[in-house]
Design a protein around this motif. Structure first.
Motif, PDB file in Angstrom:
ATOM      1  N   TYR A  90      47.772  -1.601   7.032  1.00  0.00           N
ATOM      2  CA  TYR A  90      46.879  -0.653   7.679  1.00  0.00           C
ATOM      3  C   TYR A  90      45.445  -1.055   7.348  1.00  0.00           C
ATOM      4  N   LEU A  91      44.712  -1.353   8.409  1.00  0.00           N
ATOM      5  CA  LEU A  91      43.356  -1.884   8.274  1.00  0.00           C
ATOM      6  C   LEU A  91      42.346  -0.854   8.738  1.00  0.00           C
ATOM      7  N   CYS A  92      41.281  -0.757   7.995  1.00  0.00           N
ATOM      8  CA  CYS A  92      40.151   0.087   8.379  1.00  0.00           C
ATOM      9  C   CYS A  92      38.984  -0.830   8.739  1.00  0.00           C
ATOM     10  N   ALA A  93      38.231  -0.462   9.761  1.00  0.00           N
ATOM     11  CA  ALA A  93      37.059  -1.235  10.159  1.00  0.00           C
ATOM     12  C   ALA A  93      35.927  -0.273  10.482  1.00  0.00           C
ATOM     13  N   SER A  94      34.694  -0.771  10.419  1.00  0.00           N
ATOM     14  CA  SER A  94      33.560   0.047  10.818  1.00  0.00           C
ATOM     15  C   SER A  94      32.584  -0.784  11.620  1.00  0.00           C
ATOM     16  N   SER A  95      31.778  -0.101  12.414  1.00  0.00           N
ATOM     17  CA  SER A  95      30.743  -0.789  13.187  1.00  0.00           C
ATOM     18  C   SER A  95      29.554   0.142  13.346  1.00  0.00           C
ATOM     19  N   PRO A  96      28.370  -0.445  13.523  1.00  0.00           N
ATOM     20  CA  PRO A  96      27.175   0.379  13.686  1.00  0.00           C
ATOM     21  C   PRO A  96      27.010   0.808  15.132  1.00  0.00           C
ATOM     22  N   LEU A  97      26.303   1.888  15.368  1.00  0.00           N
ATOM     23  CA  LEU A  97      25.966   2.325  16.716  1.00  0.00           C
ATOM     24  C   LEU A  97      24.701   1.623  17.138  1.00  0.00           C
ATOM     25  N   GLY A  98      24.673   1.201  18.388  1.00  0.00           N
ATOM     26  CA  GLY A  98      23.478   0.548  18.897  1.00  0.00           C
ATOM     27  C   GLY A  98      23.499  -0.939  18.616  1.00  0.00           C
ATOM     28  N   GLY A  99      22.962  -1.733  19.547  1.00  0.00           N
ATOM     29  CA  GLY A  99      22.990  -3.175  19.352  1.00  0.00           C
ATOM     30  C   GLY A  99      24.411  -3.678  19.476  1.00  0.00           C
ATOM     31  N   TYR A 101      28.326  -4.158  18.636  1.00  0.00           N
ATOM     32  CA  TYR A 101      29.387  -3.300  18.108  1.00  0.00           C
ATOM     33  C   TYR A 101      30.347  -4.114  17.268  1.00  0.00           C
ATOM     34  N   GLU A 102      29.831  -5.135  16.610  1.00  0.00           N
ATOM     35  CA  GLU A 102      30.673  -5.999  15.804  1.00  0.00           C
ATOM     36  C   GLU A 102      31.379  -5.176  14.740  1.00  0.00           C
TER      37      GLU A 102
ATOM     38  N   ILE B  27      42.146  -8.698  30.796  1.00  0.00           N
ATOM     39  CA  ILE B  27      41.280  -7.525  30.880  1.00  0.00           C
ATOM     40  C   ILE B  27      39.849  -8.032  31.084  1.00  0.00           C
ATOM     41  N   ALA B  28      38.969  -7.144  31.539  1.00  0.00           N
ATOM     42  CA  ALA B  28      37.578  -7.539  31.808  1.00  0.00           C
ATOM     43  C   ALA B  28      36.786  -7.493  30.495  1.00  0.00           C
ATOM     44  N   ALA B  29      36.917  -8.557  29.727  1.00  0.00           N
ATOM     45  CA  ALA B  29      36.266  -8.610  28.413  1.00  0.00           C
ATOM     46  C   ALA B  29      34.750  -8.721  28.574  1.00  0.00           C
ATOM     47  N   THR B  30      34.035  -7.954  27.778  1.00  0.00           N
ATOM     48  CA  THR B  30      32.574  -8.027  27.791  1.00  0.00           C
ATOM     49  C   THR B  30      32.041  -8.704  26.524  1.00  0.00           C
ATOM     50  N   THR B  31      32.734  -8.535  25.413  1.00  0.00           N
ATOM     51  CA  THR B  31      32.400  -9.252  24.183  1.00  0.00           C
ATOM     52  C   THR B  31      33.688  -9.719  23.530  1.00  0.00           C
ATOM     53  N   VAL B  32      33.571 -10.731  22.695  1.00  0.00           N
ATOM     54  CA  VAL B  32      34.723 -11.300  21.988  1.00  0.00           C
ATOM     55  C   VAL B  32      34.363 -11.463  20.516  1.00  0.00           C
ATOM     56  N   GLN B  33      35.320 -11.161  19.662  1.00  0.00           N
ATOM     57  CA  GLN B  33      35.170 -11.472  18.237  1.00  0.00           C
ATOM     58  C   GLN B  33      36.284 -12.429  17.838  1.00  0.00           C
ATOM     59  N   TRP B  34      35.955 -13.371  16.970  1.00  0.00           N
ATOM     60  CA  TRP B  34      36.933 -14.267  16.350  1.00  0.00           C
ATOM     61  C   TRP B  34      36.962 -13.973  14.855  1.00  0.00           C
ATOM     62  N   PHE B  35      38.197 -13.919  14.335  1.00  0.00           N
ATOM     63  CA  PHE B  35      38.402 -13.656  12.917  1.00  0.00           C
ATOM     64  C   PHE B  35      39.339 -14.711  12.336  1.00  0.00           C
ATOM     65  N   LEU B  36      39.192 -14.944  11.036  1.00  0.00           N
ATOM     66  CA  LEU B  36      40.175 -15.700  10.268  1.00  0.00           C
ATOM     67  C   LEU B  36      40.815 -14.733   9.282  1.00  0.00           C
ATOM     68  N   ALA B  88      39.666 -11.187  19.624  1.00  0.00           N
ATOM     69  CA  ALA B  88      39.770  -9.791  20.039  1.00  0.00           C
ATOM     70  C   ALA B  88      38.678  -9.526  21.053  1.00  0.00           C
ATOM     71  N   ALA B  89      39.024  -8.776  22.084  1.00  0.00           N
ATOM     72  CA  ALA B  89      38.093  -8.522  23.173  1.00  0.00           C
ATOM     73  C   ALA B  89      37.759  -7.048  23.263  1.00  0.00           C
ATOM     74  N   GLU B  90      36.532  -6.804  23.683  1.00  0.00           N
ATOM     75  CA  GLU B  90      36.050  -5.454  23.951  1.00  0.00           C
ATOM     76  C   GLU B  90      35.795  -5.385  25.460  1.00  0.00           C
ATOM     77  N   THR B  91      36.043  -4.229  26.064  1.00  0.00           N
ATOM     78  CA  THR B  91      35.777  -4.065  27.487  1.00  0.00           C
ATOM     79  C   THR B  91      34.661  -3.043  27.693  1.00  0.00           C
ATOM     80  N   GLU B  92      34.091  -3.034  28.889  1.00  0.00           N
ATOM     81  CA  GLU B  92      32.948  -2.171  29.200  1.00  0.00           C
ATOM     82  C   GLU B  92      33.282  -0.714  28.935  1.00  0.00           C
ATOM     83  N   GLY B  93      32.424  -0.039  28.199  1.00  0.00           N
ATOM     84  CA  GLY B  93      32.595   1.389  27.974  1.00  0.00           C
ATOM     85  C   GLY B  93      33.652   1.749  26.952  1.00  0.00           C
TER      86      GLY B  93
END
Lengths: 114, 109
Positions: A90-99, A101-102, B27-36, B88-93
């Motif tokens: 079970y993983l928890c993550a956080s991200s900031p609002l604005g700019g 959303y990493e 899916i209509a990805a707007t941003t992508v993250q890569w993780f190890l 991992a992909a994020e979509t609009e909204g």
């Protein structure tokens, strides 16, 4: 800057027992996520919050799982009556609002239900 | 089917060689993250991408939203690059991530 912290790191239960997981996000991050990662799979979103409000809990098995973030900072995920199928990390993550959303992840809690 | 499809599912390389990992999106990805994900289970952020490319040391990543794919290139692979790579992909909204199933990378001396 401290990262996302989680506790405990490991938990082993018998079926039917309850367990709680705790998460402390990065300071100033208003969005907090809980993911379930079964073995050899990618993380899957369970629920996420913006401040203290639940934004989406549609993937949370509501009969046995619950999650809260009462002050918009730390969060607790609870499983009322664990099943073997709940065995996962079970993983928890956080991200900031604005700019951007990493999302930034904590080390996870590895749960084994016997 | 899988909304985020990663390939290959597993890869074994000799130290010092190069590799390319790929994610295709249905899916209509707007941003992508890569993780190890390292052997201890921690997810380490590698890249956060809007459409375009980024480079960090021996790693380079690209995201093409029109063609719905992203790539991660590893140059001169080192033993510490071993682990499971997730995109991992994020979509609009929707500020949530949809993950692929990962690519398990083993670097051999």
């Amino acid at each position: 800057e401290a990262g996302v912290t989680q506790s405990p790191r490991y938990a082993v239960l018998q079926e039917g027992q309850a367990v709680s997981f705790w998460c402390d996000p990065i300071s100033g991050h208003d969005t907090l996520y809980w993911y379930q990662q079964p073995r050899d799979q990618g993380p899957q979103l369970l629920v996420y919050f913006r401040d203290e409000a639940v934004i989406d809990n549609s993937q949370l098995p509501s009969d046995r799982f619950s999650a809260v973030r009462p002050k918009g900072t730390n969060s607790t995920l609870k499983i009322q009556s664990a099943k073997q199928g709940d065995t996962a990390t079970y993983l928890c993550a956080s991200s900031p609002l604005g700019g951007s959303y990493e999302q930034y992840f904590g080390p996870g809690t590895r749960l084994t239900v016997l | 089917g899988d909304k985020v499809k990663q390939s290959p599912s597993a890869l074994s390389l000799q130290e010092g060689t190069n590799s390319a990992l790929r994610c295709n999106f249905s899916i209509a990805a707007t941003t992508v993250q890569w993780f190890l994900q390292n052997p201890r289970g921690s997810l380490i952020n590698l890249f956060y991408l809007v459409p375009g490319t980024k480079e960090n040391g021996r790693l380079k990543s690209a995201f093409d939203s029109k063609e719905s794919y992203s790539t991660l290139h590893i140059r001169d692979a080192q033993l510490e690059d071993s682990g499971t790579y997730f995109c991992a992909a994020e979509t609009e909204g929707a500020d949530r991530l949809t993950f692929g199933k990962g690519t398990q990378l083993i670097i051999q001396p």
